[in-house]
Design an enzyme around this catalytic site. Structure first.
Site, PDB file in Angstrom:
ATOM      1  N   GLU A  32       0.797  -1.233   0.000  1.00  0.00           N
ATOM      2  CA  GLU A  32       0.000   0.000   0.000  1.00  0.00           C
ATOM      3  C   GLU A  32       0.825   1.277   0.000  1.00  0.00           C
ATOM      4  O   GLU A  32       0.471   2.257  -0.662  1.00  0.00           O
ATOM      5  CB  GLU A  32      -0.960  -0.003   1.206  1.00  0.00           C
ATOM      6  CG  GLU A  32      -2.145  -0.936   1.064  1.00  0.00           C
ATOM      7  CD  GLU A  32      -1.820  -2.397   1.283  1.00  0.00           C
ATOM      8  OE1 GLU A  32      -2.684  -3.253   0.983  1.00  0.00           O
ATOM      9  OE2 GLU A  32      -0.696  -2.691   1.761  1.00  0.00           O
ATOM     10  N   ASP A  61      -9.478  -0.147   5.686  1.00  0.00           N
ATOM     11  CA  ASP A  61      -8.595  -0.550   6.787  1.00  0.00           C
ATOM     12  C   ASP A  61      -7.139  -0.604   6.343  1.00  0.00           C
ATOM     13  O   ASP A  61      -6.235  -0.333   7.127  1.00  0.00           O
ATOM     14  CB  ASP A  61      -8.998  -1.934   7.303  1.00  0.00           C
ATOM     15  CG  ASP A  61     -10.437  -1.987   7.776  1.00  0.00           C
ATOM     16  OD1 ASP A  61     -10.659  -1.933   8.989  1.00  0.00           O
ATOM     17  OD2 ASP A  61     -11.330  -2.076   6.920  1.00  0.00           O
ATOM     18  N   TYR A  62      -6.906  -0.980   5.075  1.00  0.00           N
ATOM     19  CA  TYR A  62      -5.535  -1.124   4.593  1.00  0.00           C
ATOM     20  C   TYR A  62      -4.849   0.225   4.367  1.00  0.00           C
ATOM     21  O   TYR A  62      -3.636   0.283   4.153  1.00  0.00           O
ATOM     22  CB  TYR A  62      -5.501  -1.917   3.288  1.00  0.00           C
ATOM     23  CG  TYR A  62      -6.089  -3.308   3.367  1.00  0.00           C
ATOM     24  CD1 TYR A  62      -6.415  -3.892   4.588  1.00  0.00           C
ATOM     25  CD2 TYR A  62      -6.325  -4.046   2.215  1.00  0.00           C
ATOM     26  CE1 TYR A  62      -6.953  -5.166   4.654  1.00  0.00           C
ATOM     27  CE2 TYR A  62      -6.853  -5.328   2.269  1.00  0.00           C
ATOM     28  CZ  TYR A  62      -7.172  -5.877   3.497  1.00  0.00           C
ATOM     29  OH  TYR A  62      -7.702  -7.137   3.564  1.00  0.00           O
ATOM     30  N   HIS A  88     -11.924  -5.814   7.724  1.00  0.00           N
ATOM     31  CA  HIS A  88     -12.457  -5.344   6.447  1.00  0.00           C
ATOM     32  C   HIS A  88     -13.634  -4.399   6.615  1.00  0.00           C
ATOM     33  O   HIS A  88     -14.280  -4.051   5.638  1.00  0.00           O
ATOM     34  CB  HIS A  88     -12.900  -6.528   5.580  1.00  0.00           C
ATOM     35  CG  HIS A  88     -11.784  -7.407   5.138  1.00  0.00           C
ATOM     36  ND1 HIS A  88     -11.227  -8.359   5.940  1.00  0.00           N
ATOM     37  CD2 HIS A  88     -11.097  -7.465   3.971  1.00  0.00           C
ATOM     38  CE1 HIS A  88     -10.253  -8.976   5.303  1.00  0.00           C
ATOM     39  NE2 HIS A  88     -10.150  -8.451   4.103  1.00  0.00           N
ATOM     40  N   GLN A 121      -7.261  -1.345  -1.573  1.00  0.00           N
ATOM     41  CA  GLN A 121      -8.411  -2.234  -1.723  1.00  0.00           C
ATOM     42  C   GLN A 121      -9.494  -2.005  -0.672  1.00  0.00           C
ATOM     43  O   GLN A 121     -10.681  -1.959  -0.995  1.00  0.00           O
ATOM     44  CB  GLN A 121      -7.944  -3.688  -1.690  1.00  0.00           C
ATOM     45  CG  GLN A 121      -8.990  -4.658  -2.175  1.00  0.00           C
ATOM     46  CD  GLN A 121      -8.393  -6.016  -2.478  1.00  0.00           C
ATOM     47  OE1 GLN A 121      -8.248  -6.854  -1.597  1.00  0.00           O
ATOM     48  NE2 GLN A 121      -8.016  -6.220  -3.724  1.00  0.00           N
TER      49      GLN A 121
END
Length: 803
Positions: free
Chosen positions: A525, A550-551, A592, A547
């Site tokens: 990321e 949270d990421y 997620h 994506q």
């Protein structure tokens, strides 16, 4: 200054002249470092971190650096900037003193400590300069290795310009993709994950990048044996070396004190990267750091006598000098004379920079003292106190603006004569207003292409249109229109290309527009964001996809420290209008379904944060942003891709306004404020409350940053006199920000008849499963009962307790 030459035949006299010029730049840079340290230790400057010990390899890098190239480096590169003609001793000292004028400190107008370098990519009106006709440096930041992700994007831009047809704007940014991105880093910082992530990504992408590692064996006081396996970064990176069977890096090693070998190595590295479009890593070892890490300490504390003696002997300037004498380029006497002259020139530059910095402030001090003496003369009861402060101000030989304001504001408390109070209060207000602008401008674009310059354009629908298209297809068809309209637009991220993203919002786009414009990338990321920053710095319009929301935490540091501060730290001289696309909210499971909005909006001020409730709104935001020159984060609703929406006729053209709220339902009893996925639950609860005679006004925030620029929420509250904010972030997260904006910025407290309240998620992460969601985040029933309870307080007879 290093200049490009078309004549490749060099006489000995030409060669001698060039070497002597290089030596002069190196000595000038060293003298700046030595004198700069003294300026800090005597109190004229706050802090110093210098490039001494790295001068000679930077001269070699500058020789191979051509117009159109970009640097992404760190705070030791002052010699390189001097060698390419973008940094002078006077500017060095202006930056050290924190001069708040770009004419004197073009690096940041005093906003960054010294050692952070930049070239100006933009004209005064915010339009692009022709970057192919100048040598370019992206703006440095202090966090170690954080220059690496951006470097990847700067290099990838050359690959895009070389291989993607039809980009009409490219003449200002590239000549057939021939430009190289040059990175620099200290050996200790190669321990950071950002370094390894970027190195791996550049090897995969095969981009024209030359990465220099300045290796002096230490990271502040910590030796390489505690930093790097085998104490040798190029040794552990040997697996990246390209060969006949596989792509990779060309890895070169060179001693940092060997001028001739450095020049040869850098010429070779530049040619390989430029001609073959592959990354090159240069490990420059046996470097020194004569003054230690910074002015905060002495390296004698952690280096033994043997090491200090070696550093003195192998100082790169000393070794260059010995080589020049041995090869009859110059005599010791000639070099001594050069040294003495340059020492004098740097001292003069320092004096001039100091006078240019301090004299205007001293003039302000004189004007304030004259005003204060006038006020003191008219004072009746507090003359002694005022005179005491006047004496304090007179005693300051090199005043700070802060010191003047502290004294002026203290004196204001004791003034009893109305006219005197007016005079001093006006001086204070004017001085703060003028000075504050020098520290607070350009957080966002101030050009004619900022986000507020784009007019709203509604989606156009066929007559009697009904929801008939999945939300993800709205996005897909809108992206299709944008890729066709803007050849410089490209999108990349995990699962973006081949399968058309995890929710099929890009279905068929890679097949139609190619793998360079719609690209799959690895799970990384931070460098996804870095790719976007670098390409945006070179005129492309990238959309970087993370994506899931949270990421984003993997990339929040790069977003916060680099992208969000870019316009601010360059005072509007560079821009990177990157669009970051992600999706979040209301999916099930800890990893997620997070909504860490409070964390995000407080970490990335300088980036717009847009929270559309459906895919038509999201598409409209993308359409708006591509007409602007500012970065933004767009968070699509995870549970909205399969919901039906009406099909617009004007894909790529309708525009959702930024910073403007939308009233979804008018009402008279209470104002409900929310955003994103939760709005559907708010609307459901509002409809159910109508059955009990409670009429809610429902407002969609649409964008958190900027927030409700027209102050429409307070207009609603002035009618309903009650406020409930519904948010699926943790308590005190985004809801606290929203409440602060409404109560403080919009003064809504004046109209409230009840305590304003918030309804947020539980303080823990959301649990897995449908029940996990129900018991973790606000439900329609929670919203219904919260509103009902507020109305019970107003009229318990009409709305008796539910429980």
């Amino acid at each position: 200054m290093i200049t490009e030459k078309s004549n490749t035949i060099l006489t000995f006299e030409d060669f001698r002249t060039e070497v002597l010029n290089d030596y002069k730049i190196a000595v000038t840079s060293r003298e700046c470092s030595l004198l700069g340290r003294k300026e800090v230790l005597t109190g004229k400057a706050k802090f110093g971190i210098f490039g001494d010990g790295k001068e000679v390899p930077q001269l070699a890098m500058a020789k191979a650096f051509k117009n159109g190239d970009f640097r992404s480096g760190y705070y030791r590169d002052q010699t390189f900037m001097m060698a390419i003609g973008e940094f002078t001793p006077k500017q060095f000292f202006a930056g050290l003193y924190g001069h708040t004028d770009l004419d004197f400190d073009p690096m940041s107008a005093g906003r960054q400590m010294g050692g952070h370098f930049v070239t100006h990519s933009l004209n005064e009106d915010g339009s692009w300069k022709d970057l192919t006709k100048q040598k370019n440096s992206s703006s440095d930041i202090s966090p170690t290795a954080a220059q690496m992700p951006r470097l990847l994007g700067l290099a990838q831009a050359s690959k895009i310009y070389r291989n993607v047809d039809g980009i009409e704007i490219k003449d200002k940014f590239s000549v057939n993709g021939n430009e190289v991105a040059w990175g620099t880093i200290g050996n200790a910082s190669t321990s950071e994950g950002l370094f390894f992530e970027t190195i791996n990504a550049a090897g995969v992408l095969q981009v024209p990048m030359v990465m220099s590692i300045w290796d002096d064996e230490y990271g502040i006081s910590v030796h390489a044996k505690h930093q790097t396996t085998k104490e040798n970064i190029s040794e552990i990176l040997k697996g990246y070396q390209r060969d006949e069977d596989s792509e990779g890096y060309e890895i070169l090693r060179v001693k940092g004190w060997d001028y001739a070998e450095l020049v040869s190595t850098y010429e070779r590295a530049g040619a390989i990267a430029r001609e073959h479009h592959i990354p090159v890593l240069i490990h420059v070892n046996e470097l020194t750091q004569p003054q230690g890490h910074s002015t905060s300490g002495s390296h004698e504390r952690y280096k033994n006598g043997e090491r200090l003696a070696w550093e003195k002997n192998y100082d790169c300037i000393r070794q260059m000098r010995l080589w020049m004498i041995a090869t009859n380029i110059a005599s010791p006497e000639e070099l001594d004379e050069i040294d003495a002259q340059l020492k004098k020139e740097v001292l003069e530059a320092k004096k001039e920079a100091w006078n240019l910095f301090i004299n205007p402030i001293i003039e302000d001090q004189k004007n304030l003292l004259a005003l204060l003496e006038e006020i003191s003369a008219a004072s009746i009861n507090h003359k002694d106190k005022i005179q005491k402060y006047i004496s304090e101000l007179k005693a300051i030989k090199a005043p700070l603006k802060k010191e003047m304001l502290v004294i002026a504001r203290k004196i204001l408390r004791f003034i009893e004569i109305p006219n005197s109070k007016v005079l001093l209060s006006e001086w204070i207000r004017n001085y703060i207003e003028i000075t504050q602008e020098k520290f607070s401008s350009n957080q966002h674009s101030e050009s004619a292409q900022n986000v507020f310059s784009v007019e709203k354009a509604l989606p156009v629908y066929p007559e009697n249109a009904k929801p008939d298209l999945d939300g993800r297809m709205i996005l897909r068809d809108n992206f299709d229109a944008l890729f066709s309209k803007y050849p410089e637009v490209l999108i990349f991220g995990e699962d973006v290309g081949n399968i058309g993203d995890v929710n099929q919002g890009l279905e068929g786009m890679q097949e139609k527009y190619g793998e360079l414009r719609v690209a799959d990338v690895g799970i990384r990321e931070a460098t996804i964001i870095g790719q976007g920053i670098g390409m945006a710095l070179r005129g492309l319009r990238p959309i970087a996809e993370i994506q899931y929301l949270d990421y984003l935490l993997y990339a929040i540091q790069i977003m916060s420290d680099d992208l969000a501060t870019l316009q601010y730290r360059t005072v509007g001289k560079q821009k990177a209008p990157l669009i970051i696309r992600t999706r979040g909210h209301r999916l099930e499971g800890i990893w997620h379904s997070g909504s860490p909005m409070g964390m995000i909006i407080n970490a990335i001020r300088g980036i717009h944060v847009l929270v559309p409730r459906n895919m038509t709104q999201a598409a409209g935001f993308y359409n708006t942003l591509l007409e602007c020159d500012e970065p933004a984060l767009v968070i699509e609703c995870l549970n909205g891709y399969r919901l039906k929406e009406k099909t617009p006729l004007n894909f790529g053209e309708f525009k959702t306004p930024i910073g403007v709220v939308e009233t979804l339902k008018e009402g008279t009893d209470i104002t409900l404020v929310s955003y994103g996925s939760t709005l559907r639950l708010v609307e459901q609860a509002a409809n159910e409350l109508l059955d009990l005679g409670i009429d809610c006004e429902v407002i969609d925030i649409q964008s958190l940053l900027p927030f409700d620029i027209n102050k429409d929420i307070v207009k609603s509250i002035s009618k309903t006199n009650r406020l409930l904010i519904i948010d699926e972030d943790v308590p005190g997260g985004a809801s606290a920000f929203i409440l602060q904006q409404i109560l403080e910025e919009q003064d809504a407290y004046k109209y409230l008849d009840s305590k304003p309240q918030t309804l947020a998620a539980k303080a823990h992460r959301p649990a897995y499963g449908t029940d996990g969601d129900y018991f973790s985040k606000p439900s329609a029933e929670d919203i219904f009962e919260k509103v009902y309870d507020m109305m019970h307080e107003v009229n318990p007879g009409k709305f008796p307790n539910l429980y």
